[in-house]
Enzyme design. Structure first.
Site: not given
Lengths: 401, 263
Positions: B50, B61
């Protein structure tokens, strides 16, 4: 006339671009808000608190000396600076905190730039007995010491945010991250008419009390609607609140004023309607300041409340369709307007509001004598005195030294 | 749809293992050295890579990946440069490993969703994860991706009600990314006790593999999940390891986690 084109959309703008974790909470909020709106007792309670606690309706003051000095339209000031806590922000926080309480939420979070929204949220939380945390860019914590004190005095926890540009944009990122982690029992009070659907609609509806009062008050004072209304635009909550009730009245010119900072050519400004491009920031598609790679650029304004690289989606739609005219004022022009208003009308406007005043002179002259111009005086300047006085105060007027 | 992702999961399954989807930030600490991190993770046993593309305002995040985004942006990582300079090099060094891009919707919109999908296919990207694009907003982008055979991988959250989770799973491309915890990316000591039930529900509805991500950082947190998911995503722990101790540390951590994924 309405600007809504689909659920949560204003033309191309709006929507709900958030992590999946938040989607159910936004759906829950949308449903709870629709139910509250349909409930007469909720609306009565909001109206009662605005009257008894906030001090609404705020007055519409004729600005005789500015009218004379500018030599154009008759100037009126919608005095949101006289609302409790000193700005329009309280209209929205009272509504949202009442909604949060109705939804059974146990805790309130908010983000703030200039601190006015943080103070207004802390105030509503104190009034209704809910714990409150406010995320604020570390740079803004330094710039807005008075408001940081006020939030703490009101019992709120202020959390300085050190990431990115250390301003409003980063505070909003952090508030969203915290909200994702505690979404079950936490209500996020967004202060601008921005963010994911349904926030732009909720904030606009609660702030539209400003425009509705302007409508009633100008009818009473001059027997008709004004010819133009002007308001400053950061995220745009005071602007959409003052302007929205007039969208269908095509005789009324609607004008928004953005921060040109050090100048539109300088790359240091907050003019997302003027120079922004379409993008997604903080959950909605709107006009944003970004580079060609889609990275959000840091905004600049002497005013912490206009120092934001995005703008509410409904204002983006109004600007793009031409219903709202967009003007800009630099830091220096805003400062000059601050002293002009202080010394001509006896009012210290917030630096945000000073941008609206800076652009209003030319508008008053455009309109000409006999026309009626309303300036939305979104907040008072007390919070900005440290920033302003650091640049030196011009000598007193009309007094021999 | 890209067949590559399905094959990688099937291969791991045939070996009796859950798949490891390993995340690192392209351009952290700089573009060439991030290629070394991706290659090392494959040496350590990663089944799918990824590739994070930094965004200035990464609301999904936590602090570790947020800091990596800031480093990558300073190093000049843009979507265009990642596709031109990082992806082809990773592809050359790891030809058997499917690559998935993870970034935010604004980064893809700035390039243009059709232009991105075309470039992504040309460079060998199998799928894309956009954590701020829920199903309601994804129709246009997904159509553009489908046209080029780039899978738009959907996410499912702990707050997603069962019927909605089933709909997301039924309609998924590539794999379903089940977010284990209500929160942002980052390592956690414990995962919620109801995670296995949620994974089972999504797995029953999905026609593609199902992975769990967020909060998984070692063999211990990964191990209980293999009975319920086809694999796990590990991000922050690998980003942290690579940042403090370099590619070899990321390789080592991948190998450890793979041991936890043995059935």
């Amino acid at each position: 006339m309405t600007t809504d084109t689909a659920v949560g959309r204003f033309g191309r703008y709006g929507g709900r671009y958030v992590p999946e974790t938040l989607v159910p909470a936004l759906l829950e909020l949308e449903e709870a808000y629709a139910k509250a709106q349909a409930d007469a007792s909720f609306n009565e309670e909001v109206t009662r608190v605005l009257r008894e606690f906030v001090g609404r309706p705020t007055t519409l003051t004729p600005a005789h000396r500015l009218t004379e000095s500018w030599g154009g339209a008759n100037v009126w000031l919608k005095r949101e600076d006289l609302a409790h806590t000193g700005a329009h922000k309280i209209n929205n926080t009272v509504g949202q905190v009442l909604l949060a309480r109705r939804m059974g939420k146990k805790r309130i979070i908010a983000e703030t730039g200039a601190g006015q929204h943080g103070v207004a949220t802390a105030t509503a939380c104190a009034l209704f007995g809910l714990p409150c945390e406010v995320f604020m860019g570390a740079l803004d914590v330094e710039r807005q010491a008075l408001n940081v004190f006020r939030m703490r005095a009101l019992g709120a926890v202020v959390r300085p945010v050190e990431s990115g540009s250390r301003t409003l944009k980063d505070a909003m990122n952090e508030a969203m991250r915290v909200w994702v982690s505690q979404v079950q029992d936490t209500y996020y009070v967004i202060g601008s008419a921005a963010g994911p659907h349904p926030y732009p609609t909720i904030v606009r509806d609660f702030q539209s009390v400003i425009g509705r009062e302007i409508r009633t008050q100008t009818q009473a004072a001059i027997g008709r609607l004004p010819d133009a209304i002007i308001a400053c635009v950061g995220g745009g909550s005071n602007a959409i609140g003052a302007l929205h009730p007039f969208i269908g009245d095509t005789s009324v010119r609607l004008v928004g004023v953005e921060a040109a900072g050090h100048g539109l050519d300088s790359g240091q400004h907050g003019a997302s309607l003027t120079l922004g491009t379409e993008g997604v920031l903080h959950g909605s598609r709107s006009l944003v300041l970004q580079d060609e790679h889609g990275q959000i650029q840091e905004a600049h304004s002497i005013s912490a409340g206009l120092d934001y690289p995005g703008v509410g989606p409904e204002l983006a739609h109004l600007a793009k369709t031409g219903r709202m005219e967009v003007r800009t004022a630099t830091d220096d022009e805003a400062l000059a307007a601050f002293y002009e208003v202080a010394r001509t009308e006896g009012i210290l406007p917030a630096l945000e509001t000073s941008h609206a005043f800076a652009a209003a002179r030319a508008l008053a002259r455009d309109l000409g004598k006999g026309k009626q111009l309303v300036i939305n005086c979104s907040g008072r300047g007390d919070k900005d005195v440290a920033t302003i006085s650091a640049r030196g105060v011009p000598p007193a007027t009309g007094v021999k030294s | 749809m890209s067949a590559e992702l399905g094959k990688a999961f099937a291969k791991a399954k045939a070996r009796g293992e859950g798949a490891l989807v390993a995340y690192a930030m392209a351009g952290d600490p700089d573009l060439p050295r991030s290629v070394d991190v991706f290659a090392a993770m494959v040496e350590g046993g990663a089944d799918v890579l990824e590739i994070g593309v930094a965004f200035s305002d990464p609301i999904a995040d936590g602090p570790v990946i947020q800091a990596a985004s800031e480093r990558a942006l300073k190093a000049g990582a843009t979507l265009r440069r990642v596709l031109d300079e990082v992806v082809p090099e990773v592809r050359r060094r790891c030809p058997e490993t499917p690559l998935v891009i993870m970034t935010y919707v604004n980064v893809v919109m700035a390039m243009g969703e059709e232009r991105y999908a075309k470039l992504a296919r040309e460079r060998g990207i199998a799928g894309t994860i956009l954590p701020d694009l829920p199903p309601e907003e994804s129709a246009g982008i997904r159509a553009a991706f489908d046209k080029e055979g780039v899978d738009l991988v959907p996410l499912c959250a702990p707050t997603t009600p069962p019927a909605r989770a089933e709909a997301i799973a039924r309609d998924a491309r590539g794999f379903v990314y089940c977010v284990s915890v209500a929160g942002v990316t980052g390592m956690r000591a414990e995962l919620p006790p109801d995670l296995s039930q949620r994974l089972d529900l999504v797995k029953r509805a999905a026609s593609v593999p199902v992975v769990a991500g967020f909060g998984i950082s070692n063999a211990e947190t990964a191990r209980p999940l293999v009975a319920h998911a086809d694999g796990v995503v590990v991000g922050s722990a690998l980003v942290k390891a690579a940042h403090s101790d370099g590619p070899a540390a990321a390789k080592q951590l991948c190998a450890d986690i793979k041991r936890g994924l043995k059935r």
